[in-house]
Design a protein around this motif. Structure first.
Motif, short mmCIF file in Angstrom:
data_model
loop_
_atom_site.label_atom_id
_atom_site.label_comp_id
_atom_site.label_asym_id
_atom_site.label_seq_id
_atom_site.Cartn_x
_atom_site.Cartn_y
_atom_site.Cartn_z
N MET A 1 30.46 -6.72 50.37
CA MET A 1 29.96 -7.38 49.21
C MET A 1 29.54 -8.84 49.33
SD MET A 1 33.10 -6.11 46.67
CE MET A 1 33.13 -4.40 46.04
N LEU A 2 30.11 -9.60 50.33
CA LEU A 2 29.86 -11.05 50.60
C LEU A 2 28.41 -11.23 50.88
CD1 LEU A 2 33.26 -12.27 52.12
CD2 LEU A 2 32.23 -12.80 49.97
N PRO A 3 27.72 -10.22 51.74
CA PRO A 3 26.27 -10.69 52.11
C PRO A 3 25.50 -10.48 51.04
CG PRO A 3 27.36 -9.17 53.98
CD PRO A 3 28.58 -9.36 52.69
N CYS A 4 25.79 -9.76 50.04
CA CYS A 4 25.00 -9.42 48.91
C CYS A 4 25.29 -10.49 47.75
CB CYS A 4 25.37 -7.99 48.39
SG CYS A 4 24.90 -6.62 49.49
N GLY A 5 26.46 -11.35 47.96
CA GLY A 5 26.79 -12.09 46.91
C GLY A 5 27.23 -11.66 45.59
N LYS A 6 27.62 -10.09 45.67
CA LYS A 6 28.20 -9.64 44.37
C LYS A 6 29.23 -8.79 44.72
CE LYS A 6 24.06 -6.98 43.29
NZ LYS A 6 24.50 -5.85 43.79
N TRP B 1 37.06 -15.85 47.17
CA TRP B 1 35.67 -15.37 47.04
C TRP B 1 35.00 -15.60 45.87
CZ3 TRP B 1 38.17 -10.13 48.81
CH2 TRP B 1 38.36 -10.19 50.10
N ALA B 2 35.54 -16.69 44.87
CA ALA B 2 34.98 -16.97 43.72
C ALA B 2 33.75 -17.36 43.73
CB ALA B 2 35.87 -17.69 42.88
N LYS B 3 33.35 -18.31 44.62
CA LYS B 3 31.94 -18.84 44.58
C LYS B 3 30.95 -18.00 45.40
CE LYS B 3 32.60 -23.82 43.95
NZ LYS B 3 34.24 -23.99 43.49
N ARG B 4 31.69 -16.96 45.98
CA ARG B 4 30.57 -15.91 46.66
C ARG B 4 30.49 -14.78 46.18
NH1 ARG B 4 32.45 -16.14 52.63
NH2 ARG B 4 34.66 -16.21 51.87
N GLY B 5 30.87 -14.70 44.80
CA GLY B 5 30.03 -13.64 43.87
C GLY B 5 31.18 -12.43 43.79
N ASP C 1 29.98 -5.76 34.51
CA ASP C 1 29.59 -7.48 34.08
C ASP C 1 30.28 -7.74 32.57
OD1 ASP C 1 28.12 -7.10 36.18
OD2 ASP C 1 26.08 -6.83 35.25
N ALA C 2 30.81 -6.70 32.00
CA ALA C 2 31.72 -7.15 30.83
C ALA C 2 32.64 -8.18 30.99
CB ALA C 2 32.26 -5.99 29.90
N SER C 3 33.13 -8.60 32.14
CA SER C 3 34.04 -9.34 32.30
C SER C 3 33.71 -10.42 33.40
CB SER C 3 35.32 -8.66 33.30
OG SER C 3 35.13 -8.09 34.50
N SER C 4 32.40 -10.76 33.37
CA SER C 4 31.68 -11.64 34.58
C SER C 4 32.36 -12.90 34.79
CB SER C 4 30.22 -11.81 34.21
OG SER C 4 30.22 -12.26 32.97
N MET C 5 33.03 -13.31 33.72
CA MET C 5 33.89 -14.67 33.87
C MET C 5 35.12 -14.63 33.90
SD MET C 5 32.58 -17.58 33.96
CE MET C 5 33.29 -19.29 33.82
N VAL C 6 35.68 -13.34 34.28
CA VAL C 6 37.19 -13.16 34.57
C VAL C 6 37.34 -12.61 36.02
CG1 VAL C 6 39.07 -11.75 34.01
CG2 VAL C 6 37.26 -11.94 32.19
N THR C 7 38.19 -13.53 36.66
CA THR C 7 38.80 -13.41 38.03
C THR C 7 40.01 -13.95 37.99
OG1 THR C 7 37.93 -13.46 40.33
CG2 THR C 7 38.02 -15.41 39.19
N GLY C 8 41.06 -13.36 39.08
CA GLY C 8 42.35 -13.64 39.22
C GLY C 8 43.30 -13.33 38.48
N VAL C 9 43.12 -12.44 37.43
CA VAL C 9 44.14 -12.10 36.33
C VAL C 9 44.62 -10.86 36.81
CG1 VAL C 9 42.58 -13.47 34.59
CG2 VAL C 9 42.47 -10.81 34.75
#
Ligand SMILES: NC(=O)c1ccc[n+]([C@@H]2O[C@H](COP(=O)([O-])OP(=O)(O)OC[C@H]3O[C@@H](n4cnc5c(N)ncnc54)[C@H](O)[C@@H]3O)[C@@H](O)[C@H]2O)c1
Length: 267
Positions: free
Chosen positions: A140-145, A185-189, A248-256
């Motif tokens: 996933m990291l090389p694609c940034g998502k 990994w937050a800043k890397r998608g 993508d419904a949770s595009s601003m949700v991470t770490g929960v």
């Protein structure tokens, strides 16, 4: 001000053209998520130690018009994880979603817990989930998502009786890894989240009820007494929360760690 996205809001849950690798896809939550995600357009890699049942899940995904690959993968064995991700990449190329649902739930009184039971359960529930995150991130990291959903448990956040020390340790560790990887990994998608279900009626839970050390009626009574909604869940009820975190419904949700627990953790 809300910045309007170029996407149509009704497409937020759409997984068309994406690929999800789901461990534990042969049964229970994993099977339900494989079929549910497929209904939303997703291709599925159904990975499980129970290969024949994983093939069954894959066939049902194909009946829904999606592509599917069944993999025999014991997540307690690092080399099987590595080989499984290579096979998935050969078939589908990239990977968009990982769901870590494979798990075991040993019940041994803490004072009698055997080292072998500890090692095997931690290897599957915790180390296995981490290694799958690592393999997924390398793609996933090389694609940034990418989106990772770990199936944790209320026991990652709350103790309960009946010899659940190993299980609680594995799920608490999974929640810690979820937070850690989300930040790394937050800043890397890549977004990383977990779900914390209460008791859901899956083949895995039925095994607990069939354990001769328990009285199944008392067990069910205790569970439902402690779940404010007043019942255990059904496997399909994990699909909506999982789809939310995977899409993508949770595009601003991470770490929960999102409770899916009929109010259990709110008490
Ligand atoms: N059902 C519940 O009440 C509940 C509650 C909270 C959390 N969970 C968690 O949800 C996840 C799924 O549980 P379920 O209830 O669907 O159980 P389940 O037993 O129905 O399904 C688990 C699947 O994982 C597979 N599996 C077990 N060990 C494996 C290994 N080493 N490698 C690969 N696959 C392996 C099994 O073959 C099975 O197909 C587990 O992580 C469990 O801890 C379940």
């Amino acid at each position: 001000m809300i910045v309007a996205s170029k996407r149509f809001m009704r497409d937020l849950f759409d997984l068309s053209g994406r690929t999800a690798l789901i461990t534990g896809a042969a049964s229970g939550f994993g099977e339900a998520m494989a079929l549910g995600f497929a209904e939303f357009g997703c291709n599925i890699v159904a990975a499980d130690i129970a290969f024949d049942k994983a093939k069954n899940t894959a066939s049902r995904v194909e009946e829904l018009g999606r592509q599917a690959l069944a993999l025999r993968m014991d997540v307690g064995q690092p080399e099987e994880i590595h080989a499984g991700f290579l096979s998935a990449a050969e078939r589908f190329g990239g990977l968009d979603i990982l769901v870590n649902s494979a798990g075991v739930s040993p019940h041994e009184a803490a004072e009698d817990t055997a080292i072998a039971t500890w090692d095997r359960a931690i290897d599957i529930n915790l180390r296995g989930a981490f290694l799958c995150c690592q393999e997924a991130a390398r793609r996933m990291l090389p694609c940034g998502k990418g989106s990772i959903v770990n199936i944790s448990s209320i026991s990652g956040q709350a103790g309960y009786p009946r010899g659940a020390a190993i299980y609680s340790a594995s799920k608490g560790g999974m929640d810690a890894i979820t937070r850690q990887l989300a930040i790394e990994w937050a800043k890397r998608g890549i977004r990383v989240n977990s779900l914390a279900p209460c008791q859901f009626m899956t083949p895995g839970l039925r095994e607990v009820m069939d354990d001769p050390q328990f009285d199944p009626e008392k067990l069910m009574q205790t569970w439902t007494d402690n779940i404010p909604i007043g019942r255990v869940g059904e496997a399909w009820e994990i699909v909506g929360p999982a789809l939310f975190l995977a899409s993508d419904a949770s595009s601003m949700v991470t770490g929960v760690s999102l409770p899916v627990d009929g109010g259990y953790l709110a008490r």
